[in-house]
Design a protein around this motif. Sequence first.
Motif, mmCIF file in Angstrom:
data_model
loop_
_atom_site.group_PDB
_atom_site.id
_atom_site.type_symbol
_atom_site.label_atom_id
_atom_site.label_comp_id
_atom_site.label_asym_id
_atom_site.label_seq_id
_atom_site.Cartn_x
_atom_site.Cartn_y
_atom_site.Cartn_z
ATOM 1 N N VAL A 6 -0.572 -5.478 0.554
ATOM 2 C CA VAL A 6 -1.803 -4.999 0.732
ATOM 3 C C VAL A 6 -2.601 -6.134 0.885
ATOM 4 N N TYR A 61 -1.742 1.651 -5.227
ATOM 5 C CA TYR A 61 -0.581 0.759 -5.193
ATOM 6 C C TYR A 61 0.483 0.447 -5.412
ATOM 7 N N ILE A 106 -8.625 -5.639 -5.506
ATOM 8 C CA ILE A 106 -8.717 -4.793 -5.266
ATOM 9 C C ILE A 106 -10.150 -4.149 -5.178
ATOM 10 N N GLU A 109 0.298 -0.965 0.017
ATOM 11 C CA GLU A 109 0.267 -0.249 0.117
ATOM 12 C C GLU A 109 0.751 1.488 -0.100
ATOM 13 N N ASP A 110 1.898 1.213 0.223
ATOM 14 C CA ASP A 110 2.592 2.485 0.671
ATOM 15 C C ASP A 110 4.191 2.448 0.120
#
Length: 704
Positions: free
Chosen positions: A467, A479, A473, A459-460
Amino acid sequence: MNMRGYTIPMTASATVVPNNNYRIKLAIGDYNDNLFDSAVFLEAGSFNVGLADLYYYAGLDTTTEDMTVETGYAACSGTVREINTGLDPNYYNFVWYQDGAIITSETGPSIMVSEPGQYCVEASNVSGASCIQSDCILVEFLEGPEVNPTPGNYVVCDDGTGTYTYNFLDHLSEIIGTPNYMDYYFSTYFYLSQQDAIDDIQIPATYTTNVSPLTVYVKVEDFNFSCPSYTSFVAEVQNCAVITPTQPSDLYLCDLDGDGVESFDLTQQDATVLGSYTPASDYTITYHTTQAGADDGTIDLATPFNAYLNTSNPQTIYVRLEENATGDYGTTTFELNVLGVPSIVITDPSAVCSPNTVDITDPSVTAGSSNTGTFDYWEDAAATIAVSDPTAIDVSGTYYISTTVGSCSDIQPVEVTINPTPSLVITDPASVCSPTTIDITDPAVTAGSTLGGTLSYWEDAAGTIAVSDPTAIDVSGTYYIMSSLGSCSDIQPVVVTINATPSLVITDPASVCSPNTVDITDPAVTSGSTNLGTFSYWEDAAATVAVSDPTAIDISGTYYIMNAQGSCSDIQPVEVTINPTPSLVITDPASVCSPTTIDITDPAVTAGSTLGGTLSYWEDAAGTIAVSDPTAIDVSGTYYIMSSLGSCSDIQPVVVTINATPSLVITDPASVCSPNTVDITDPAVTSGSTNLGLSVIGKMQQQR
């Protein structure tokens, strides 16, 4: 203790002679009463016949503080300061100490100090009494800038005029070193004696005199120091030869046995020293260990020129080049250096990931090496192919680092490891409409990537928050996909777009009666819907046939409303109900004469009407007052017939005409005598008649 609330300090003094006994008599009297006490207090230490309290002059005043940098009273190095007890030597003996050691040469009430330390005094009464006073003071001296305490001689050539011009600034490198540094911070002054330096009686830096040798005293001031420094050197004139030998380079040998001594062939310098002087046979070159030996030609080397064993390391060798025919000579110097054998210690640099590079010039690579000079970098062990840029090597392999000091060298291999880094190519997945999800593990998303590392999903951008389910998703956003290969990785963003899908809530419109129409664009029809975009209206669920006018639908049926938000849409059916309305055709009934009545339910009255609804009969157009007996209406007027079919109806007026019938009342006229006549039009004949119309007079014949 309260002596009427106040105390008066009083001082009593008298001249006394040491070692004699004295008495003090104190008389105390009360003040104006016999109830309260009075008292005298003697201050501790107030019987003072003199204390040893060391002091010295600081400018025009004296101070008893330590003579230190912290107090601001430290003196410049070389200054002599007097420290005084202030006690009378007729009454006291003095013992002085420096850093705890007795100074046997000092017995007076003061002492001159020129060295740092703690100076203490013990003062005892000459009578031999046991009372000893003592005090100490700490002395520090400020240092000036660093200078050479023994600069070499400054030599100028004798020009034969009998006077000599010295430029002392040429000698600064010997006095303080690094002339450039001096230019920014130092001021230098020259004197003919030490006292002149103290009194600041200067001579110019360029000084002409007939004195040689000449001792010159130097004061050096530095803007960063509070105090100057002093040194001295000798300026002298020498008979400079017209022979100018060329100064050769220094010689270097490796210390193979570690004793610091090697055999030098000094004669290899001959050609350089001789320079352009020819023929060589007209000149003699000799080597010496001192300048004096070179000047007077004394051979003071203990071993041959071609196998000289140095006696110090480094060692200066003085060279004399003499013209055989005239005896003219010149001198020069060079150094002998015995160098430790270079030893390179290599620590291979850490592996990096491409496209990063490795810097093999980093000091950590050769940390621990000894006796090294300048490092060189090579692609081969023979040191024939130089590395083009050793600070940024981008190919794995074995490289070589060498160092050469004089004739000594060492070369060692260094391993460079550059691991391949996966290269991610990201194709953002196509946007979808909720509640559909997106699978970023789909190979199409990373198609075109190279080196095939292990993929992970985050996610970062830092790759710290995984994730939870990259295959499904359901939230739009950026993402990150990471491809890892060993210690190397590449992380790239992937944009997920999940568009909100409109959600239609349909409330079917109320049914209407023809010829009324239905408006399916009415907001009430889609009230409660969410994520709305643009509405469109269709006759079919596939949304291929548009409704021509959705604001005025006149045919019952199922229609479809679509709402589109970007590429997302929802389509839902809407039911339109248009009930048929009966159509009344009214034929007014024929008028009748009262008391005859009219029947408006007679089918002839509504002949030609359609849809055959249920008929009802009303006195008003609103259909609120029913006709009591529509089969026998006896009053002329407009009545209303309604035809109802379900919730739909038609109401139409029907005119009922009932004419009034005349009622004659006859009064026979009075008889007359002929030839008189009778007038039967005389109103008296019909007086009392009603509903009269046009009178017709006729003769009714009576049949017999």
